[in-house]
Design an enzyme around this catalytic site. Structure first.
Site, mmCIF file in Angstrom:
data_model
loop_
_atom_site.group_PDB
_atom_site.id
_atom_site.type_symbol
_atom_site.label_atom_id
_atom_site.label_comp_id
_atom_site.label_asym_id
_atom_site.label_seq_id
_atom_site.Cartn_x
_atom_site.Cartn_y
_atom_site.Cartn_z
ATOM 1 N N LYS A 196 67.512 4.531 34.802
ATOM 2 C CA LYS A 196 66.756 5.242 32.631
ATOM 3 C C LYS A 196 65.198 5.236 32.833
ATOM 4 C CE LYS A 196 66.650 4.705 27.580
ATOM 5 N NZ LYS A 196 67.044 3.575 27.040
ATOM 6 N N LYS A 249 69.594 9.216 33.592
ATOM 7 C CA LYS A 249 69.469 9.446 32.112
ATOM 8 C C LYS A 249 67.705 10.045 32.137
ATOM 9 C CE LYS A 249 69.158 7.455 27.740
ATOM 10 N NZ LYS A 249 69.360 6.276 26.939
HETATM 11 C C1 PBG Z 1 68.276 2.811 23.895
HETATM 12 C C2 PBG Z 1 68.859 3.784 23.741
HETATM 13 C C3 PBG Z 1 68.372 5.166 24.022
HETATM 14 C C4 PBG Z 1 68.676 6.217 23.987
HETATM 15 C C5 PBG Z 1 70.213 5.648 24.390
HETATM 16 N N1 PBG Z 1 70.296 4.294 24.107
HETATM 17 C C6 PBG Z 1 66.465 5.854 23.510
HETATM 18 C C7 PBG Z 1 65.393 5.354 23.876
HETATM 19 O O1 PBG Z 1 65.255 4.671 25.219
HETATM 20 O O2 PBG Z 1 64.284 4.801 22.855
HETATM 21 C C8 PBG Z 1 68.715 7.416 24.311
HETATM 22 C C9 PBG Z 1 69.560 8.729 23.587
HETATM 23 C C10 PBG Z 1 68.834 10.440 23.876
HETATM 24 O O3 PBG Z 1 68.407 10.212 23.731
HETATM 25 O O4 PBG Z 1 70.440 10.568 23.196
HETATM 26 N N2 PBG Z 1 68.238 1.575 23.404
#
Ligand code: PBG
Length: 326
Positions: A196, A249
């Site tokens: 991520k 991601k």
């Molecule tokens: C964090 C989380 C995030 C997303 C999914 N789980 C955001 C972040 O790390 O701030 C982002 C998903 C998206 O942008 O669609 N729990």
């Protein structure tokens, strides 16, 4: 012209039937995971302003939403919760009656065949908006793991089919695996958001989930977008720690990473087509600048071609509908 040698690639593009015959990658309804935002309270269905067509819904309206999703042929959902109250350590994330736990119970009671994936993180539940325990302005690793394990176990107890930890603390897969096993949930798989990146593409999500960090950013735990080898190191440790799925991601700007991960590991690879990617497509199509349907189908097919087995996407409902119309 007769003595020039060249290949006639166009033979296989002659008409639609020929093209279908040689098509290498296919998007299917089964590939799609629909993310949902469940809100505490009653009778609310709030559209997220930066994500047209995406709603936060309260539990009493979830039934209607599920009927629609199931009718479209979507078989799995990813749940995010927006609690009434936030505190320093995100208590509502692991509360037995937390919003995701309640929504999970509701879905599993009424639609047992739908796969419920629980996003396991603290940022929607903490007052500071970070994904772990904060002390003196720093996000602590091992202390955060304990809370994550509690969250995962309470989600499994509520009936979640898959636990999807997204907080990017080191060791989260190992800790959650041990915690689930100890609590008797040996059969529950972990879908790790291990790869991520620290991305500006999460902007609209933070509005949807009300999870913007109140100070600083997530760069000490999420990855630097410039790095590729680091993704493989992250994936490798998740595999060793017992992950059952690997999520990459965001999606679109990281298709090279999806291919790397697909080529290097034998687990199902999941791509998260995140909020910012969705918002860009929506904004351009609302302006009449692009053809939404063609763009979305091309993007999602491209993700399959890059090596994704599953796609988490806010376009899931539209894509499922378009696939059934084909
Ligand atoms: C964090 C989380 C995030 C997303 C999914 N789980 C955001 C972040 O790390 O701030 C982002 C998903 C998206 O942008 O669609 N729990």
């Amino acid at each position: 012209m007769n003595d020039i040698q060249f290949s006639r690639h166009r033979r296989l593009r002659k008409n639609a039937s020929m093209r279908e015959l040689v098509r290498e990658n296919h998007l299917r309804q089964d590939d799609l995971v629909y993310p949902m935002f469940i809100l505490e309270g009653e009778n609310k269905r709030n559209e997220v302003s930066s994500m047209p067509g995406v709603f936060q819904v309260t539990l009493d309206l979830l039934g209607k939403e599920m009927d629609e999703i199931i009718a479209l042929g979507i078989k799995s959902v990813l749940l995010f919760g927006i609690p009434h109250e936030k505190d320093e350590c995100g208590t509502e994330a692991f509360h037995d009656h937390g919003i995701v736990q309640k929504a999970t119970r509701y879905i599993k009671e009424n639609h047992p065949d739908v796969i419920v994936i629980a996003d396991t993180c603290l940022c929607e539940y903490t007052s500071h908006g970070h994904c772990g325990v904060v002390e003196n302005g720093r996000v602590l690793n091992d202390e955060s793991l304990e809370l994550l394990v509690k969250t995962a176990v309470s989600q499994a107890a509520a009936g979640a089919d898959i636990i999807a930890p997204s907080n990017m603390m080191d060791g989260f897969v190992a800790a959650i695996r041990a915690g689930l096993d100890e609590a008797g949930y040996k059969e529950i798989p972990i879908m790790s958001y291990g790869i991520k990146y620290s991305s500006a593409f999460y902007g609209p999500f933070r509005e949807a989930a009300d999870s913007t960090p109140q100070f600083g950013d997530r760069k000490t735990y999420q990855m630097d977008p410039a790095n590729r080898l680091e993704a493989l190191r992250e994936a490798e440790s998740d595999v060793q720690e017992g992950a059952d799925f690997l999520i990459v991601k965001p999606g679109l700007p990281y298709l090279d990473i999806v291919r790397d991960v697909k080529n290097s590991f034998n687990l199902p690879v999941v791509i998260y087509n995140v909020s910012g990617e969705y918002s860009m497509v929506k904004a351009a199509s609302q302006n009449g600048w692009i053809d939404e349907r063609s763009i979305v189908m091309e993007m999602l097919t491209g993700m399959k071609r890059a090596g994704a087995d599953l796609i988490i996407t806010y376009h899931a409902k539209d894509a499922a509908r378009w696939l059934s119309e084909k």
